[in-house]
Design an enzyme around this catalytic site. Structure first.
Site, PDB file in Angstrom:
ATOM      1  N   ASP A  12      11.949  22.212 -22.853  1.00 29.87           N
ATOM      2  CA  ASP A  12      13.229  22.919 -22.685  1.00 29.87           C
ATOM      3  C   ASP A  12      13.698  22.614 -21.269  1.00 29.87           C
ATOM      4  OD1 ASP A  12      15.353  24.887 -23.254  1.00 29.87           O
ATOM      5  OD2 ASP A  12      14.317  26.176 -21.826  1.00 29.87           O
ATOM      6  N   GLU A 159      16.918  32.598 -15.823  1.00 30.82           N
ATOM      7  CA  GLU A 159      16.209  31.726 -14.882  1.00 30.82           C
ATOM      8  C   GLU A 159      15.959  32.433 -13.542  1.00 30.82           C
ATOM      9  OE1 GLU A 159      15.163  28.202 -15.173  1.00 30.82           O
ATOM     10  OE2 GLU A 159      15.396  28.522 -17.325  1.00 30.82           O
ATOM     11  N   CYS A 191      20.382  29.945 -28.407  1.00 34.35           N
ATOM     12  CA  CYS A 191      19.887  29.376 -27.149  1.00 34.35           C
ATOM     13  C   CYS A 191      18.530  30.023 -26.952  1.00 34.35           C
ATOM     14  CB  CYS A 191      20.815  29.707 -25.987  1.00 34.35           C
ATOM     15  SG  CYS A 191      20.094  29.303 -24.368  1.00 34.35           S
ATOM     16  N   HIS A 193      16.874  30.697 -24.458  1.00 32.60           N
ATOM     17  CA  HIS A 193      16.778  31.672 -23.370  1.00 32.60           C
ATOM     18  C   HIS A 193      17.174  33.087 -23.822  1.00 32.60           C
ATOM     19  CE1 HIS A 193      16.637  28.178 -20.679  1.00 32.60           C
ATOM     20  NE2 HIS A 193      16.445  28.978 -19.644  1.00 32.60           N
TER      21      HIS A 193
HETATM   22  N1  DGL Z   1      17.438  26.940 -23.571  1.00 30.23           N
HETATM   23  C1  DGL Z   1      18.470  25.991 -23.736  1.00 30.23           C
HETATM   24  C2  DGL Z   1      19.079  26.078 -25.119  1.00 30.23           C
HETATM   25  O1  DGL Z   1      18.451  26.562 -26.043  1.00 30.23           O
HETATM   26  C3  DGL Z   1      19.615  25.921 -22.735  1.00 30.23           C
HETATM   27  C4  DGL Z   1      19.396  26.245 -21.340  1.00 30.23           C
HETATM   28  C5  DGL Z   1      20.273  25.522 -20.338  1.00 30.23           C
HETATM   29  O2  DGL Z   1      21.490  25.667 -20.327  1.00 30.23           O
HETATM   30  O3  DGL Z   1      19.668  24.793 -19.573  1.00 30.23           O
HETATM   31  O4  DGL Z   1      20.188  25.637 -25.318  1.00 30.23           O
END
Ligand code: DGL
Length: 274
Positions: A12, A159, A191, A193
């Site tokens: 990731d 983050e 996403c 995150h």
């Molecule tokens: N975790 C990433 C996703 O699922 C995106 C994170 C980022 O923008 O770097 O899209």
């Protein structure tokens, strides 16, 4: 080493894929895992898709060539949207993505057919979800109406380790307005995150909206795919988990262990090409 005993590789842009790692460790405790968090080049969501594709291909090839993995889990929606076809074409191991499993679960869970997806600017603008949801709906013989919303800023909060509080809430209220006013009954966290922000997102969406995490669904998809290919490890051995970061390894270890749990007790440096 026999293929079955090799680790599952995953990557990731940073900490988001740890939601997929958590689900995989819980579901497949005997499997070894190797995770690359590309924090040296994070975020992916605001970058042109071509640039994300080139990072994803480089990391996918490294997992196979340098880390000898038996499968690659693309634990990032943006990287999936940018590069999944190329990864599947180029890598000699099974490649598991996050978009397809999430879209299928979204269609399966919804009662009203009014569904939503939230993701990074890159993922939402790629159009990957409308395609995947349409395919999942046609496979299920269901009719759905999809509302999408990009949520710039969510990833940055995660983050920084800031997953709750007033600032996150204010941003969530603003960014989730389109999916709220569309009256969706199910919302896909598109996403990896975003599951870290699930409490705030659930609070804003209200108790009648079901949240679906692409992270959990991907772990099930990985288990099914590895099982079909005879690549699941048998027995009661406990898997080993390695975490690599292309950014600051101390920050990755500290924040990563808070987000993932005690399995993330060390982080090694993953060198970026010069
Ligand atoms: N975790 C990433 C996703 O699922 C995106 C994170 C980022 O923008 O770097 O899209």
């Amino acid at each position: 080493m026999p293929a079955v005993d090799r680790p599952i590789g995953m990557f990731d842009s940073g900490f988001g894929g740890l939601t997929v790692a958590r689900a995989l460790i819980d579901l497949l405790p005997g499997e070894d895992l190797v995770y690359i968090g590309d924090t040296g080049r994070y975020p992916y969501g605001s970058k042109p898709l071509d640039e994300v594709r080139s990072h994803a291909l480089e990391l996918g090839h490294s997992l196979v060539d340098a880390l000898d993995v038996k499968a690659v889990v693309v634990a990032c929606n943006t990287a999936t949207a940018a590069a999944i076809d190329d990864l599947r074409e180029q890598l000699p191991v099974p490649v598991i993505d996050v978009v397809g499993p999430g879209a299928s679960a979204l269609v399966r869970v919804s009662r009203s057919g009014r569904v939503g997806v939230i993701g990074t600017v890159g993922t939402i603008s790629s159009g990957a979800y409308p395609l995947a949801v349409a395919e999942a709906a046609s496979n299920a013989g269901a009719s759905v109406e999809l509302t999408s919303a990009a949520c710039p800023g969510f990833v940055e909060f995660v983050e920084r380790g800031q997953t709750t509080g007033d600032e996150v809430m204010v941003l969530a209220e603003r960014l989730l307005a389109p999916v709220r006013s569309a009256g969706v009954d199910t919302l896909l966290l598109g996403c990896t995150h975003y599951p870290f922000l699930a409490r705030t997102i659930a609070d804003v969406m209200g108790p009648d909206v079901v949240l679906v995490s692409s992270a959990d669904e991907t772990a099930f998809a990985a288990r099914d795919r590895l099982g079909e290919l005879g690549l699941l490890r048998e027995g009661s051995a406990v898997g080993r988990h390695r975490f690599l970061s292309s950014g600051d390894v101390d920050v990755f270890r500290e924040l990563g262990s808070m987000l993932l749990g005690s399995e993330l007790d060390a982080t090694s440096r993953w060198p970026l090409p010069t």
